[in-house]
Design an enzyme around this catalytic site. Structure first.
Site, PDB file in Angstrom:
ATOM      1  N   GLY A 124       8.633   7.079  -2.170  1.00 55.77           N
ATOM      2  CA  GLY A 124       9.244   6.929  -0.865  1.00 55.77           C
ATOM      3  C   GLY A 124       9.553   5.494  -0.484  1.00 55.77           C
ATOM      4  N   ILE A 125       9.340   5.177   0.801  1.00 53.26           N
ATOM      5  CA  ILE A 125       9.628   3.842   1.309  1.00 53.26           C
ATOM      6  C   ILE A 125       8.785   2.793   0.603  1.00 53.26           C
ATOM      7  CG2 ILE A 125       9.428   2.360   3.352  1.00 53.26           C
ATOM      8  CD1 ILE A 125      10.215   4.787   5.057  1.00 53.26           C
ATOM      9  N   GLY A 126       7.515   3.092   0.355  1.00 53.13           N
ATOM     10  CA  GLY A 126       6.641   2.127  -0.294  1.00 53.13           C
ATOM     11  C   GLY A 126       7.126   1.726  -1.672  1.00 53.13           C
ATOM     12  N   TYR A 165       0.658  11.037  15.914  1.00 51.50           N
ATOM     13  CA  TYR A 165       1.356  10.133  15.005  1.00 51.50           C
ATOM     14  C   TYR A 165       1.982   8.985  15.785  1.00 51.50           C
ATOM     15  CZ  TYR A 165       5.075   8.473  11.882  1.00 51.50           C
ATOM     16  OH  TYR A 165       5.918   7.693  11.139  1.00 51.50           O
ATOM     17  N   SER A 214       7.215   2.804  13.046  1.00 55.59           N
ATOM     18  CA  SER A 214       8.189   3.893  13.101  1.00 55.59           C
ATOM     19  C   SER A 214       8.906   3.837  14.438  1.00 55.59           C
ATOM     20  CB  SER A 214       7.482   5.246  12.956  1.00 55.59           C
ATOM     21  OG  SER A 214       8.347   6.322  13.290  1.00 55.59           O
ATOM     22  N   THR A 223       0.839  -1.198   0.000  1.00 57.09           N
ATOM     23  CA  THR A 223       0.000   0.000   0.000  1.00 57.09           C
ATOM     24  C   THR A 223       0.877   1.252   0.000  1.00 57.09           C
ATOM     25  OG1 THR A 223      -0.188   0.086   2.432  1.00 57.09           O
ATOM     26  CG2 THR A 223      -1.826  -1.210   1.227  1.00 57.09           C
ATOM     27  N   SER A 257       2.484   2.739  -2.408  1.00 56.80           N
ATOM     28  CA  SER A 257       3.760   2.272  -2.966  1.00 56.80           C
ATOM     29  C   SER A 257       4.181   3.025  -4.220  1.00 56.80           C
ATOM     30  CB  SER A 257       3.670   0.779  -3.276  1.00 56.80           C
ATOM     31  OG  SER A 257       2.492   0.459  -3.985  1.00 56.80           O
ATOM     32  N   THR A 258       3.700   4.262  -4.379  1.00 57.52           N
ATOM     33  CA  THR A 258       4.058   5.020  -5.577  1.00 57.52           C
ATOM     34  C   THR A 258       5.209   5.986  -5.338  1.00 57.52           C
ATOM     35  OG1 THR A 258       2.381   6.713  -5.084  1.00 57.52           O
ATOM     36  CG2 THR A 258       1.701   4.851  -6.458  1.00 57.52           C
TER      37      THR A 258
END
Length: 266
Positions: free
Chosen positions: A18-20, A156, A143, A13, A15-16
């Site tokens: 950064g980390i994803g 957060y 995190s 999810t 995933s377009t």
């Protein structure tokens, strides 16, 4: 170690970028079929292009869906269809600094729905079939803020701590089934948003992004052992391993990729 995920289908999810995106690229390079997800068609198009540049032979299907509510999660599930999902990486989430006394109920609810309930809903929908097949991997991207709660974004931190309880509880719920559930805890990471923030800070100076990144870490996370931000690829490496057959004895764990920010020997 040769990680081979051929024949496995992985849903990542958010995933377009950064980390994803780095996780999706790592899984694709290891042979997994990918289901890419972004909030809208434009982000999905950018993610598909980046993924195919990094892994030209990747088998990928993309679904645009905003996972901030139940309807968005159902849209993603409808887009996945009946194909079996072997690996779920719950990466969708948001963050931002805001003083506790200025954080209203709507903000708390938004963080809870996106950061926590998106993973709850996907796990509820997809875990039973993994258990029935006797193999599966579920990973929650938490995190270091789950354990090192930041005073300037308590909302957060609370959402990320919840993911540790969720992953541990689910691991126990599916114990002995061949399905593992884990949480991965990144620290400061050179994601797109982090880089954009640094670029603003160094505008008009002669500092490099690398210098700015190190200064940020040493100012805001001085307990860091590596004394720099991690790359998205470094975080993705941990996730790809946890998703592999080689990690079959790791379940219910909170695995830190925080550069040693959390001052703990456990």
């Amino acid at each position: 170690m040769n990680i081979d995920l051929s024949g496995k289908t992985a849903l990542v999810t958010a995933s377009t970028g950064g980390i994803g995106l780095a996780i999706a690229q790592g899984l694709a390079r290891s042979g997994a079929r990918l289901i890419l997800n972004g909030r809208n068609e434009a982000s999905v198009a950018r993610g598909l292009q980046a993924l195919r540049e990094a892994a030209p032979d990747a088998q990928v299907h993309a679904v645009a869906a905003d996972l901030g509510d139940a309807a968005g999660v159902q849209m993603l599930l409808d887009g996945v269809g009946s194909q079996p999902i072997d690996i779920v990486i719950n990466n969708a989430g948001t963050y931002g600094t805001l003083d506790f006394f200025d954080t209203d109920d709507a903000t708390w609810e938004h963080y809870w729905q996106l950061n926590v309930m998106s993973g709850v809903r996907l796990s509820r929908a997809l875990l039973p079939a993994m258990v029935q097949r006797g193999w599966g991997r579920v990973v929650f991207i938490s995190s270091e803020s789950a354990r090192n709660i930041p005073a300037d974004m308590i909302h957060y931190g609370v959402s990320k701590t919840a993911l540790l309880s969720l992953s541990r509880g689910l691991a126990k719920r599916v114990a002995g089934s061949g399905v593992t559930v884990n949480a991965v805890l990144p620290g400061p990471t050179t994601s797109d948003g982090f880089i954009a923030m640094l670029e603003k800070q160094i505008a008009g100076t002669d500092k490099t992004l690398e210098q700015a990144g190190r200064e940020f870490v040493m100012t805001h996370r001085p307990s860091s052992v590596i004394q720099r931000p991690a790359s998205t690829e470094e975080v993705a490496n941990m996730v790809v391993y946890v998703a592999s057959e080689q990690a079959s004895a790791t379940s219910g764990a909170a695995l830190r990729v925080d550069g040693g920010v959390v001052d703990d020997i456990v």
